[in-house]
Design an enzyme around this catalytic site. Sequence first.
Site, PDB file in Angstrom:
ATOM      1  NE  ARG A  35    -151.568 -11.710 -12.623  1.00 51.04           N
ATOM      2  CZ  ARG A  35    -150.437 -11.904 -13.057  1.00 51.04           C
ATOM      3  NH1 ARG A  35    -150.473 -12.163 -14.471  1.00 51.04           N
ATOM      4  NH2 ARG A  35    -149.254 -12.462 -12.696  1.00 51.04           N
ATOM      5  CE  LYS A 198    -129.334 -16.087 -12.645  1.00 48.67           C
ATOM      6  NZ  LYS A 198    -129.353 -15.158 -14.004  1.00 48.67           N
ATOM      7  N   GLY A 354    -142.451 -15.483  -7.693  1.00 47.83           N
ATOM      8  CA  GLY A 354    -143.100 -16.324  -8.419  1.00 47.83           C
ATOM      9  C   GLY A 354    -142.966 -17.844  -7.766  1.00 47.83           C
ATOM     10  N   GLY A 377    -141.227  -9.540  -9.489  1.00 45.58           N
ATOM     11  CA  GLY A 377    -140.334  -8.606  -9.566  1.00 45.58           C
ATOM     12  C   GLY A 377    -140.546  -7.124  -9.046  1.00 45.58           C
TER      13      GLY A 377
HETATM   14  P1  AMP Z   1    -135.592 -18.426  -8.585  1.00 44.01           P
HETATM   15  O1  AMP Z   1    -136.547 -18.179  -9.786  1.00 44.01           O
HETATM   16  O2  AMP Z   1    -134.275 -18.065  -8.565  1.00 44.01           O
HETATM   17  O3  AMP Z   1    -136.259 -18.321  -7.462  1.00 44.01           O
HETATM   18  O4  AMP Z   1    -135.594 -20.075  -8.537  1.00 44.01           O
HETATM   19  C1  AMP Z   1    -136.545 -20.977  -8.550  1.00 44.01           C
HETATM   20  C2  AMP Z   1    -136.322 -22.232  -9.123  1.00 44.01           C
HETATM   21  O5  AMP Z   1    -135.065 -22.716  -8.433  1.00 44.01           O
HETATM   22  C3  AMP Z   1    -137.252 -23.516  -8.997  1.00 44.01           C
HETATM   23  O6  AMP Z   1    -137.666 -23.554 -10.289  1.00 44.01           O
HETATM   24  C4  AMP Z   1    -136.486 -24.538  -8.437  1.00 44.01           C
HETATM   25  O7  AMP Z   1    -136.446 -25.781  -9.166  1.00 44.01           O
HETATM   26  C5  AMP Z   1    -134.887 -23.995  -8.494  1.00 44.01           C
HETATM   27  N1  AMP Z   1    -134.081 -24.694  -7.525  1.00 44.01           N
HETATM   28  C6  AMP Z   1    -134.236 -24.771  -6.149  1.00 44.01           C
HETATM   29  N2  AMP Z   1    -133.173 -25.422  -5.447  1.00 44.01           N
HETATM   30  C7  AMP Z   1    -132.474 -25.692  -6.540  1.00 44.01           C
HETATM   31  C8  AMP Z   1    -131.225 -26.580  -6.526  1.00 44.01           C
HETATM   32  N3  AMP Z   1    -130.806 -26.987  -5.490  1.00 44.01           N
HETATM   33  N4  AMP Z   1    -130.634 -26.967  -7.664  1.00 44.01           N
HETATM   34  C9  AMP Z   1    -131.120 -26.247  -8.758  1.00 44.01           C
HETATM   35  N5  AMP Z   1    -132.214 -25.599  -8.869  1.00 44.01           N
HETATM   36  C10 AMP Z   1    -132.951 -25.288  -7.730  1.00 44.01           C
END
Ligand code: AMP
Length: 396
Positions: A35, A198, A354, A377
């Site tokens: 950065r 999520k 991220g 974000g």
């Molecule tokens: P996000 O911050 O919402 O982009 O989520 C990223 C995280 O989602 C990562 O740490 C992944 O390990 C998790 N992830 C991806 N696929 C799955 C899944 N099928 N079940 C649970 N966690 C997941």
Amino acid sequence: METINSYNFAEKRAIVRVDFNVPINENYEITDDTRIRAALPTVRKILNSGGSVILMSHLGRPKDEYEEKFSLKHIVSHLSGLLELDVKFAEDCIGEQALNLAQGMKPGEVMLLENLRFHKEEKKGDEAFAKQLAGLADVYVNDAFGTAHRPHASTTIVANFFPKDKMFGYLIGKELHHMDKILEAPQKPFTAIMGGAKVSDKIPIIENLLNRVDNIIIGGGMTYTFIKATGGKIGTSLVEEDMLDVALEIVEKAKKKNISLYIPEDNVIADQFDNDARIDTCRSDEIPDNKMGLDIGEKTIKKFKEVIEQSKTILWNGPMGVFEMSNFQNGTKSIAEAIANATEKGAFSLIGGGDSVAAINKYNLANKVSYVSTGGGAMLEYMEGKGLPGIKAIRE
Ligand code: AMP
């Protein structure tokens, strides 16, 4: 609007909001200076144009007061080395010492202000605090994209005190250029790949993209909310019950707009959230009661690759599975490779958020895609179609 290339910096003091929020270990050594290096082109441009530079940033999450471990003094010598000059340091970002140092600055000099977040006024977007920062300089440059979605004093409010003398630095300029390219005039077919845990985080961006894309690919933990919403059995997979209706709405909207929505047809399943769990594959809508889906399956990978490799514009946000565990990384890795292949064939690919950035780095593909966004974000909010306060403050 002024730009960093057109502005006459001669004899001017520029206050530049940068993102020096770098990882520092217990011996106060910087463990990754990406950065800091990223901010150098903007700093050098101002210096080479006859100006002087006052740098301001936050570091970590201090509790509104001085904390040794979050002091920006730890980066002064490293920054001096990179710029090959002696960077001055103000022990408080506002107040007499900062003002005296600022007023004594000569063209070609650089000063760094102490962590902005040692004052609670920074995050509150306090006017009086912003005015004190503004009082240090003649011109304001914002080059911290990662905080551009926050209406903080140094990212947004301070711009009010420079009605004409305000502009973006090169880093933000680059981010905006790439994101606008995707939002305004994407080459078709345009494919958005959304993954991660999520659904709720990604809904606004999917909604905005529904007006722009040809294909939406869904993967990761989000998958199972969609599968359940459309009547499938998902076992113990991740699900957001309160998003079932929204997921269904997206499926309907995509249909109406003639957008192809690709939801995984098969999955890698396991009996526990563990790399050493017993692993199997099955259809996404027939996951046994005691199993959870942790990655997309081979058939899905094949289908997704086909779609990606025929695309001319690609946006990727969020992993396809629990890629941090080696047994569940295949989907994410394959999709990253497909994006690299499409890019090689001439597609424009933007990676943001991220975990997809972490993934693309993990597979050493960062230089095989068109652009990797630095602001998680902020990037998401911009792609949602929201005006970011830090961007509006300069443009308006
Ligand atoms: P996000 O911050 O919402 O982009 O989520 C990223 C995280 O989602 C990562 O740490 C992944 O390990 C998790 N992830 C991806 N696929 C799955 C899944 N099928 N079940 C649970 N966690 C997941």
